[in-house]
Design a protein around this motif. Structure first.
Motif, PDB file in Angstrom:
ATOM      1  N   LEU A  94       0.547  -1.079   0.558  1.00 28.24           N
ATOM      2  CA  LEU A  94       0.097   0.234  -0.034  1.00 28.24           C
ATOM      3  C   LEU A  94       0.828   1.432  -0.383  1.00 28.24           C
ATOM      4  CD1 LEU A  94      -3.138  -1.269   2.579  1.00 28.24           C
ATOM      5  CD2 LEU A  94      -2.910  -0.733  -0.118  1.00 28.24           C
ATOM      6  N   SER A  95       0.105   2.471  -1.170  1.00 22.23           N
ATOM      7  CA  SER A  95       1.394   3.876  -0.705  1.00 22.23           C
ATOM      8  C   SER A  95       1.424   4.105   0.215  1.00 22.23           C
ATOM      9  CB  SER A  95       0.478   4.658  -2.248  1.00 22.23           C
ATOM     10  OG  SER A  95      -0.589   4.608  -1.566  1.00 22.23           O
ATOM     11  N   ILE A  96       1.721   5.486   0.047  1.00 21.18           N
ATOM     12  CA  ILE A  96       1.294   6.170   2.025  1.00 21.18           C
ATOM     13  C   ILE A  96      -0.254   6.871   1.472  1.00 21.18           C
ATOM     14  CG2 ILE A  96       2.064   8.942   3.095  1.00 21.18           C
ATOM     15  CD1 ILE A  96       4.884   8.132   1.673  1.00 21.18           C
ATOM     16  N   GLU A  97      -0.485   7.282   0.777  1.00 24.28           N
ATOM     17  CA  GLU A  97      -2.305   7.442   0.614  1.00 24.28           C
ATOM     18  C   GLU A  97      -3.187   6.531   0.761  1.00 24.28           C
ATOM     19  OE1 GLU A  97      -4.142  10.544   0.003  1.00 24.28           O
ATOM     20  OE2 GLU A  97      -2.581  11.144  -1.249  1.00 24.28           O
ATOM     21  N   ARG A 126       7.041  15.528   5.940  1.00 27.88           N
ATOM     22  CA  ARG A 126       8.002  15.909   4.371  1.00 27.88           C
ATOM     23  C   ARG A 126       7.441  14.679   3.610  1.00 27.88           C
ATOM     24  NH1 ARG A 126      13.273  19.229   5.856  1.00 27.88           N
ATOM     25  NH2 ARG A 126      13.864  17.153   7.037  1.00 27.88           N
ATOM     26  N   LEU A 127       6.517  13.961   3.233  1.00 25.82           N
ATOM     27  CA  LEU A 127       6.086  12.845   2.440  1.00 25.82           C
ATOM     28  C   LEU A 127       5.131  13.473   1.278  1.00 25.82           C
ATOM     29  CD1 LEU A 127       6.114  10.196   5.243  1.00 25.82           C
ATOM     30  CD2 LEU A 127       7.613  10.624   3.861  1.00 25.82           C
ATOM     31  N   ALA A 128       4.948  14.939   1.409  1.00 26.63           N
ATOM     32  CA  ALA A 128       3.833  14.431   0.363  1.00 26.63           C
ATOM     33  C   ALA A 128       4.216  14.343  -1.787  1.00 26.63           C
ATOM     34  CB  ALA A 128       3.562  16.556   0.268  1.00 26.63           C
ATOM     35  N   PRO A 129       6.370  14.625  -1.146  1.00 29.17           N
ATOM     36  CA  PRO A 129       6.291  14.287  -2.862  1.00 29.17           C
ATOM     37  C   PRO A 129       6.194  12.669  -2.908  1.00 29.17           C
ATOM     38  CG  PRO A 129       7.715  15.644  -1.254  1.00 29.17           C
ATOM     39  CD  PRO A 129       6.913  15.371  -0.938  1.00 29.17           C
ATOM     40  N   PHE A 130       5.865  12.593  -1.707  1.00 29.36           N
ATOM     41  CA  PHE A 130       6.284  10.410  -1.753  1.00 29.36           C
ATOM     42  C   PHE A 130       4.983   9.746  -1.818  1.00 29.36           C
ATOM     43  CE2 PHE A 130       9.618  12.298  -0.510  1.00 29.36           C
ATOM     44  CZ  PHE A 130      11.440  12.588  -1.187  1.00 29.36           C
ATOM     45  N   VAL A 131       3.972  10.178  -2.067  1.00 32.48           N
ATOM     46  CA  VAL A 131       2.171   9.669  -1.136  1.00 32.48           C
ATOM     47  C   VAL A 131       1.727   8.424  -2.070  1.00 32.48           C
ATOM     48  CG1 VAL A 131       1.016  11.933  -0.569  1.00 32.48           C
ATOM     49  CG2 VAL A 131       0.745  11.487  -2.766  1.00 32.48           C
ATOM     50  N   ASN A 132       2.596   8.448  -3.454  1.00 29.29           N
ATOM     51  CA  ASN A 132       2.171   7.656  -4.365  1.00 29.29           C
ATOM     52  C   ASN A 132       3.148   6.153  -4.269  1.00 29.29           C
ATOM     53  OD1 ASN A 132      -0.150   8.599  -5.846  1.00 29.29           O
ATOM     54  ND2 ASN A 132       0.937   9.363  -6.478  1.00 29.29           N
ATOM     55  N   ARG A 133       4.024   6.178  -2.797  1.00 28.00           N
ATOM     56  CA  ARG A 133       5.181   5.034  -3.111  1.00 28.00           C
ATOM     57  C   ARG A 133       4.696   4.086  -2.295  1.00 28.00           C
ATOM     58  NH1 ARG A 133      11.116   6.807  -1.622  1.00 28.00           N
ATOM     59  NH2 ARG A 133      11.226   8.087  -4.147  1.00 28.00           N
ATOM     60  N   ALA A 134       4.956   3.032  -1.933  1.00 23.83           N
ATOM     61  CA  ALA A 134       4.853   1.894  -1.716  1.00 23.83           C
ATOM     62  C   ALA A 134       4.937   1.996  -0.291  1.00 23.83           C
ATOM     63  CB  ALA A 134       4.760   0.900  -1.813  1.00 23.83           C
ATOM     64  N   ALA A 135       4.443   1.706   1.046  1.00 21.06           N
ATOM     65  CA  ALA A 135       5.501   1.366   2.667  1.00 21.06           C
ATOM     66  C   ALA A 135       6.813   0.586   1.895  1.00 21.06           C
ATOM     67  CB  ALA A 135       4.464   0.923   3.267  1.00 21.06           C
ATOM     68  N   GLY A 136       6.733  -0.990   1.721  1.00 23.47           N
ATOM     69  CA  GLY A 136       7.278  -1.887   1.226  1.00 23.47           C
ATOM     70  C   GLY A 136       8.623  -1.171   0.497  1.00 23.47           C
TER      71      GLY A 136
END
Length: 243
Positions: A94-97, A126-136
């Motif tokens: 799952l992504s951050i979002e 400061r995680l806004a640029p990475f909202v679509n990155r998976a937690a893994g």
């Protein structure tokens, strides 16, 4: 404005198997301050955190939450408490979002309230640029920040953080503490457990424990001065169970 929460741990004993994890532990956590529970591995830090959350029941003693002059047990005030366990159970795919949306539904947070809180948390972490990155695929420090965000979505009055910087690099540790300082300005009671002795001096008030007992309490510099030592590593060398 809701009054801040304080916690009193009074003569708590808890045995896990043959191990006396907490042995008559008494601590006072003043409202609206950042407290550090400092001790080596096996000191009883995680057992204390789980007991304050109500996941474990003390064999003896009491744990009381106080707000507006009223006393509560852990079960009565649980919705005001956020817990960040030492081993977080985030979903690697799952992504951050997607994590934030999952916890919004879990906590039944209204969408308008959630939108404001989400944007604020993404900004301060400061995680806004990475909202679509998976937690893994997050770094260790980013992974910890995501866990903290998920806990903060419910806008808690108490934060229980069990060794939140364990296993992350020094730069990420510093960034995580900077984040905690920003949260402390909101009069949230923040309790951080750690075995990193250098982190003790980052707290407003420290509680040093070993073998499930209180070793010392107070403002960091005062504790060191009273013990006639220069660091908390040195303190535990002279006063811990290994001495």
């Amino acid at each position: 404005m809701t009054q801040p929460v304080a916690i009193r741990v009074d003569n708590v004993r808890k045995k896990l198997g043959r191990n006396q994890a907490l042995d008559g532990l008494s601590l006072n956590f003043e409202a609206g301050r950042m407290h550090g529970v400092i001790g080596p591995d096996g000191a009883g830090k995680t057992t204390l955190m789980r007991s304050m959350l109500g996941l474990l029941r003390p064999d003896e003693g009491t744990i009381e939450f106080t707000r507006d002059g009223h006393r509560f047990g852990p079960d009565e005030i649980r919705n005001s408490v956020a817990y960040m366990p030492q081993q977080q159970s985030l979903y690697p795919d799952l992504s951050i979002e997607e994590h934030l949306e999952f916890f919004r539904k879990l906590y039944s947070i209204p969408k308008t309230e959630y939108a404001t809180r989400r944007d604020e948390l993404l900004e301060i972490t400061r995680l806004a640029p990475f909202v679509n990155r998976a937690a893994g695929k997050l770094s260790g420090g980013m992974y910890k920040k995501l866990g903290l965000m998920c806990a903060l979505l419910r806008d808690p009055q108490v934060m229980l953080l069990d060794e939140p910087t364990n296993g992350v690099d020094p730069i990420s540790r510093r960034e995580f503490w900077d984040l905690l300082y920003r949260l402390a300005d909101r009069r949230i009671l923040i309790i951080v457990s750690t075995a990193y002795m250098d982190e003790a001096e980052r707290c407003a008030f420290v509680h040093l424990i070993d073998d499930g007992k209180t070793v010392a309490e107070g403002e960091p510099r005062t504790v060191l001065e009273n013990a006639h030592v220069h660091s908390f590593d040195e303190f535990f060398m002279h006063n811990g169970s290994a001495s």
